[in-house]
Design a protein around this motif. Structure first.
Motif, PDB file in Angstrom:
ATOM      1  N   ALA A 109       5.499  25.371  -4.139  1.00  0.00           N
ATOM      2  CA  ALA A 109       6.194  26.538  -4.688  1.00  0.00           C
ATOM      3  C   ALA A 109       7.433  26.096  -5.467  1.00  0.00           C
ATOM      4  CB  ALA A 109       6.574  27.503  -3.575  1.00  0.00           C
ATOM      5  N   ALA A 110       8.153  25.099  -4.958  1.00  0.00           N
ATOM      6  CA  ALA A 110       9.336  24.592  -5.655  1.00  0.00           C
ATOM      7  C   ALA A 110       8.941  23.928  -6.971  1.00  0.00           C
ATOM      8  CB  ALA A 110      10.086  23.610  -4.759  1.00  0.00           C
ATOM      9  N   LEU A 111       7.854  23.173  -6.970  1.00  0.00           N
ATOM     10  CA  LEU A 111       7.384  22.550  -8.208  1.00  0.00           C
ATOM     11  C   LEU A 111       6.965  23.601  -9.230  1.00  0.00           C
ATOM     12  CD1 LEU A 111       5.298  19.523  -6.852  1.00  0.00           C
ATOM     13  CD2 LEU A 111       7.487  19.449  -8.047  1.00  0.00           C
ATOM     14  N   LEU A 112       6.280  24.609  -8.770  1.00  0.00           N
ATOM     15  CA  LEU A 112       5.860  25.690  -9.663  1.00  0.00           C
ATOM     16  C   LEU A 112       7.071  26.431 -10.233  1.00  0.00           C
ATOM     17  CD1 LEU A 112       3.536  27.302 -10.890  1.00  0.00           C
ATOM     18  CD2 LEU A 112       3.619  28.779  -8.872  1.00  0.00           C
ATOM     19  N   ALA A 113       8.063  26.683  -9.405  1.00  0.00           N
ATOM     20  CA  ALA A 113       9.285  27.361  -9.874  1.00  0.00           C
ATOM     21  C   ALA A 113      10.005  26.502 -10.900  1.00  0.00           C
ATOM     22  CB  ALA A 113      10.194  27.673  -8.696  1.00  0.00           C
ATOM     23  N   ALA A 114      10.066  25.189 -10.682  1.00  0.00           N
ATOM     24  CA  ALA A 114      10.726  24.293 -11.631  1.00  0.00           C
ATOM     25  C   ALA A 114       9.975  24.267 -12.960  1.00  0.00           C
ATOM     26  CB  ALA A 114      10.824  22.884 -11.045  1.00  0.00           C
ATOM     27  N   GLN A 115       8.643  24.214 -12.900  1.00  0.00           N
ATOM     28  CA  GLN A 115       7.850  24.216 -14.130  1.00  0.00           C
ATOM     29  C   GLN A 115       8.032  25.534 -14.890  1.00  0.00           C
ATOM     30  OE1 GLN A 115       3.931  23.491 -12.596  1.00  0.00           O
ATOM     31  NE2 GLN A 115       4.098  21.267 -12.822  1.00  0.00           N
ATOM     32  N   THR A 116       8.056  26.628 -14.176  1.00  0.00           N
ATOM     33  CA  THR A 116       8.254  27.934 -14.807  1.00  0.00           C
ATOM     34  C   THR A 116       9.628  28.014 -15.455  1.00  0.00           C
ATOM     35  OG1 THR A 116       6.809  28.940 -13.157  1.00  0.00           O
ATOM     36  CG2 THR A 116       8.256  30.423 -14.379  1.00  0.00           C
ATOM     37  N   ALA A 117      10.646  27.513 -14.767  1.00  0.00           N
ATOM     38  CA  ALA A 117      12.004  27.526 -15.327  1.00  0.00           C
ATOM     39  C   ALA A 117      12.083  26.677 -16.590  1.00  0.00           C
ATOM     40  CB  ALA A 117      13.009  27.041 -14.287  1.00  0.00           C
ATOM     41  N   ARG A 118      11.432  25.499 -16.578  1.00  0.00           N
ATOM     42  CA  ARG A 118      11.436  24.655 -17.774  1.00  0.00           C
ATOM     43  C   ARG A 118      10.722  25.335 -18.939  1.00  0.00           C
ATOM     44  NH1 ARG A 118      10.975  20.358 -13.991  1.00  0.00           N
ATOM     45  NH2 ARG A 118       8.703  20.458 -14.023  1.00  0.00           N
ATOM     46  N   ALA A 119       9.605  25.987 -18.654  1.00  0.00           N
ATOM     47  CA  ALA A 119       8.855  26.689 -19.705  1.00  0.00           C
ATOM     48  C   ALA A 119       9.667  27.853 -20.270  1.00  0.00           C
ATOM     49  CB  ALA A 119       7.517  27.185 -19.163  1.00  0.00           C
ATOM     50  N   GLN A 120      10.343  28.586 -19.398  1.00  0.00           N
ATOM     51  CA  GLN A 120      11.171  29.700 -19.864  1.00  0.00           C
ATOM     52  C   GLN A 120      12.342  29.199 -20.702  1.00  0.00           C
ATOM     53  OE1 GLN A 120      12.120  31.644 -16.172  1.00  0.00           O
ATOM     54  NE2 GLN A 120      10.368  33.040 -16.304  1.00  0.00           N
ATOM     55  N   THR A 121      12.950  28.099 -20.282  1.00  0.00           N
ATOM     56  CA  THR A 121      14.063  27.528 -21.044  1.00  0.00           C
ATOM     57  C   THR A 121      13.587  27.082 -22.420  1.00  0.00           C
ATOM     58  OG1 THR A 121      15.122  26.810 -18.998  1.00  0.00           O
ATOM     59  CG2 THR A 121      15.831  25.741 -21.028  1.00  0.00           C
ATOM     60  N   ALA A 122      12.437  26.440 -22.475  1.00  0.00           N
ATOM     61  CA  ALA A 122      11.895  25.998 -23.763  1.00  0.00           C
ATOM     62  C   ALA A 122      11.592  27.183 -24.664  1.00  0.00           C
ATOM     63  CB  ALA A 122      10.646  25.160 -23.541  1.00  0.00           C
TER      64      ALA A 122
END
Length: 162
Positions: free
Chosen positions: A35-48
């Protein structure tokens, strides 16, 4: 019952219970990590996505500012058009179309008209011709600017690909 017999029965049950509980703890740790990895990936995608949108917006803003500056320059240059057209008509560098020359045909003939009246009509006609040319030029400039804005918007929507 014998305490040794009780221990022989309870120890395996206790070990099984501990293994069962340990399995849940391990599974929960894996789920939390995933879940933490998924949240980090989602945050990176949103930032991009936000960064890309801001770059696109800034590029479109620069393009629109450039279009606006060119339009303002054309508007300022258009202010000299009426006087230039009137001067060219007086100097004979420009001639009006036949429809415009005949506008005063219903008036008294040139021979009978007073010189002052003829000069006033000529100056008025020249000034009106200049104003008409300016109106046409302003309309052309506004149309050109509007078309450039539409093209810039389409380029921004399509990611700069035209």
């Amino acid at each position: 019952m014998n305490p040794l017999a009780i221990a022989r029965v309870l120890v395996p049950l206790l070990l099984a219970a501990l293994c069962f509980a340990g399995g849940y703890v391990w599974r929960d740790r894996v789920c939390v990590r995933d879940a933490a990895l998924l949240a980090a990936q989602t945050a990176r995608a949103q930032t991009a996505a936000v960064v890309a949108a801001r770059i696109n917006e800034q590029t479109a803003g620069v393009a629109l500012a450039d279009i606006g500056a060119k339009h303002e320059t054309a508007r300022e240059a258009a202010e000299t058009v009426p006087a230039a057209v009137a001067a060219d008509l007086r100097a004979g560098n420009l001639r009006l179309r036949r429809e415009w020359q005949g506008c005063e045909a219903g008036r008294v003939s040139d021979a009978a008209a007073a010189t002052r009246e003829r000069d006033a009509l000529t100056a008025s006609r020249d000034a009106l011709a200049g104003a008409l040319v300016r109106a046409g030029r302003d309309a052309d400039d506004q149309l050109r600017a509007a078309q450039q804005v539409i093209l810039a918007d389409r380029a921004a929507i399509n990611g700069g690909a035209q």
